[in-house]
Design a protein around this motif. Structure first.
Motif, short mmCIF file in Angstrom:
data_model
loop_
_atom_site.label_atom_id
_atom_site.label_comp_id
_atom_site.label_asym_id
_atom_site.label_seq_id
_atom_site.Cartn_x
_atom_site.Cartn_y
_atom_site.Cartn_z
N ASN A 285 0.83 -1.21 0.00
CA ASN A 285 0.00 0.00 0.00
C ASN A 285 0.86 1.25 0.00
N ASN A 291 -4.63 3.47 -3.49
CA ASN A 291 -4.78 2.05 -3.15
C ASN A 291 -6.14 1.51 -3.62
N VAL A 332 -1.05 -2.58 -2.89
CA VAL A 332 -1.74 -1.50 -3.59
C VAL A 332 -2.80 -2.05 -4.54
N PRO A 336 -6.54 -3.88 0.94
CA PRO A 336 -5.85 -2.78 1.60
C PRO A 336 -5.74 -2.98 3.10
N HIS A 340 -4.96 2.83 5.19
CA HIS A 340 -4.51 3.38 3.92
C HIS A 340 -5.70 3.86 3.09
N CYS A 342 -8.19 4.62 0.13
CA CYS A 342 -8.67 4.04 -1.14
C CYS A 342 -9.52 5.06 -1.89
#
Length: 597
Positions: A285, A291, A332, A336, A340, A342
């Motif tokens: 990620n 992501n 990535v 996820p 992180h 998205c």
């Protein structure tokens, strides 16, 4: 005649009738949402999708839903049934936008209605719509530079109940109204989403009343088995192959100096009728919004497969049985790792993954796969916001969908000029310039085709489109997270790449400043932006293109005479201005022979 499945025999005519009736219900959902929504991104651009899933969380029908939305619908309903196990009942409706538990990204609000027949949960209806605003810290639903979900700032609803016994949970409504920039616009879209899911509930009850619950249950089993058999037949027509195809997302200044490298391993086993998609060889990620959610990475590579096989194969859980997907946690392009971001999961990297997958099919031989389609949400798909001087400085926010083209060349046809992006695949609408100017205090200078911009090939990609606009009154925020400014869409099998995207900010005195790929800018009255999309990659050797097609492109303004000669090896007699341009066959043969030598 009957269709034999593992479980029973079923009348194929009735199967077709019910399958089309259920697709018709999805289309009625679509029409309801299109007509009832308030924001232009929904009621003009049609950035939404509808689907019907079974109670055990299998995608049953999606009609013309956007690929990036609908191929993960079953994950949405699974989140609902898991979170509320034992507490689902008739009259419920749920709101879901959590990318860590089955949704695409936070900007897509999904409305889920469990449908009960004689007290049994048999279906779940799904209406998913991209919102104009979701409470992010910036006035955009695409937070490219957000380091994590907290910096994004969106309101998150992990399959939250918003109706019980058909009555609204007004606390949820109050939360959204207090956080979203244009609450009345949002509330109209909110009601439209619920209405779309509810109309399908009503129609499914009518369907079951007409045919009986057991007949419908048997239909579901047989329809899934039939879809799997169609998928088996499609895979058996493919050659055995194992291909690793790579690509990359553009760099992001200060965060990703080399961009995001991406890999897809495609394995086709026609003997066992299985296609394996392995994405485990991808980087971890990244500290920004690029992501992928699990729903989006699944939808992206599945889209690349369905783009490359028999188009009549049903897109549902039955055909999905023949696709093996391998993902890595914390990648990535995998599952996820929280928190992180998205934020851009439905577009940038997803577009690249679709391109990589469908172009991998093109490496296995002529007449397979596609070139890479146009990428990058630039100025023509930017999010604009500010205060409307015409309406007492009331706030506004909306995503424009006015300039996108980018269709990839294929083994049999040129790229579509209405393709937009791979994740959309031509299924969204383009805004009306006049309607956008009525809805928002902005003015367009032009939207125009760029001649000579298409990725050349035996079948060319779509040309690029350029747009220019600016505010008419108060300053206007304009934000977009463009890809394709560094790495353009690739051609395949000798086809040429598309062109890169570019953008400029133009001052009131006409001075131009080139902008980066990710843009956060304020436009004052008299200032404007202009920019062009990428174009689609070409398929096959340009020297093999039918000269008559080249002539038509020149006459239509899609291609230039210079590129016709230098790239396609086609010479002409006459002039465009005198309307007597024709192909010079002898000179064309000499040009192509010289180029081939």
């Amino acid at each position: 005649m009957t269709v034999t499945t593992a479980n029973s025999e079923f009348d194929p005519y009735l199967t077709a009738i019910i399958a089309n009736r259920i697709d018709g219900i999805v289309r009625e959902m679509t029409n309801t949402l299109l007509r009832a929504a308030r924001s232009a991104v929904i009621n003009s651009a049609r950035d939404f999708s509808c689907a019907i899933c079974t109670a055990d969380n299998q995608l049953l029908a999606s009609a013309e839903g956007l690929p990036i939305h609908i191929f993960g619908s079953h994950m949405l309903t699974a989140a609902m049934t898991d979170r509320h196990a034992g507490d689902l009942r008739e009259g419920d409706c749920y709101l879901h936008n959590d990318p860590y538990s089955g949704n695409s990204h936070a900007a897509d609000h999904a409305f889920l209605v469990p449908v009960f027949i004689d007290g049994e949960h048999l279906f779940t209806t799904v209406a998913k719509a991209h919102q104009a605003d979701i409470g992010n810290s910036l006035p955009t639903t695409y937070m490219a530079q957000a380091r994590d979900q907290y910096e994004e700032g969106a309101l998150i609803f992990p399959a939250v109940r918003i109706q019980r016994d058909y009555k609204m949970n007004e606390d949820v409504v109050a939360m959204c109204r207090s956080r979203i920039r244009v609450p009345n616009q949002w509330y109209g879209d909110f009601l439209a989403g619920i209405g779309s899911a509810r109309i399908a509930e009503r129609r499914l009850k009518e369907l079951c009343s007409k045919y009986g619950k057991e007949t419908i249950r048997t239909f579901i089993t047989n329809w899934m088995d039939y879809s799997e058999q169609r998928m088996i037949q499609a895979i058996k027509k493919l050659p055995k192959a194992s291909v690793v195809r790579s690509g990359a997302h553009d760099p992001l200044a200060g965060l990703l100096p080399d961009g995001v490298p991406l890999n897809v391993k495609l394995s086709i086993d026609p003997d066992n009728s299985i296609i394996e998609l392995d994405l485990r060889d991808n980087v971890d990620n990244v500290p920004c919004g690029f992501n992928e959610s699990e729903a989006c990475v699944t939808a992206a590579v599945f889209s690349g497969v369905f783009n490359s096989i028999d188009p009549t194969v049903p897109r549902n859980a039955g055909s999905f049985r023949r696709l093996g997907l391998h993902l890595r946690d914390g990648s990535v392009a995998g599952r996820p790792a929280f928190p992180h971001s998205c934020s851009l999961a439905t577009t940038n990297v997803a577009d690249r993954l679709i391109n990589i997958t469908q172009s991998a099919f093109a490496t296995i031989g002529d007449n397979f796969g596609l070139a890479e389609g146009g990428i990058g949400m630039g100025a023509g798909t930017g999010v604009i916001s500010g205060k409307d001087h015409r309406l007492g400085n009331e706030p506004y926010v909306n995503q424009l969908i006015v300039a996108a083209a980018g269709g990839p060349g294929s083994p049999t046809a040129d790229g579509w000029p209405n393709y937009a992006l791979p994740v959309v695949a031509g299924l969204m609408y383009r805004d009306s310039v006049e309607v956008d100017e009525l809805k928002h205090p902005l003015e367009f200078q032009y939207i125009r085709i760029l001649p000579g911009s298409a990725g050349a090939g035996k079948y060319r990609g779509s040309f690029a489109v350029e747009v220019s606009y600016g505010p008419k009154g108060q300053p206007m925020d304009a934000l977009w997270p463009c890809d394709g400014t560094h790495y353009p869409p690739k051609g395949v099998r000798g086809g040429e790449d598309g062109i890169k995207a570019q953008h400029w900010k133009i001052s009131a005195n006409g001075e131009e400043e080139e902008l980066p790929n990710v843009v956060i800018t304020v436009l004052k009255k008299g200032e404007r932006v202009r920019g062009n999309t990428t174009s689609g990659g070409g398929y096959g050797n340009p020297l093999e293109r039918d000269p008559r097609r080249v002539l038509k492109d020149v006459l239509d303004g899609f291609e230039t005479i210079e590129r016709a000669r230098d790239v396609y090896g086609v010479a002409f007699i006459g002039s465009v201005t005198t309307n007597d341009l024709t192909v010079d066959i002898g000179a064309t043969e000499k040009l192509r022979a010289r180029a081939a030598a």
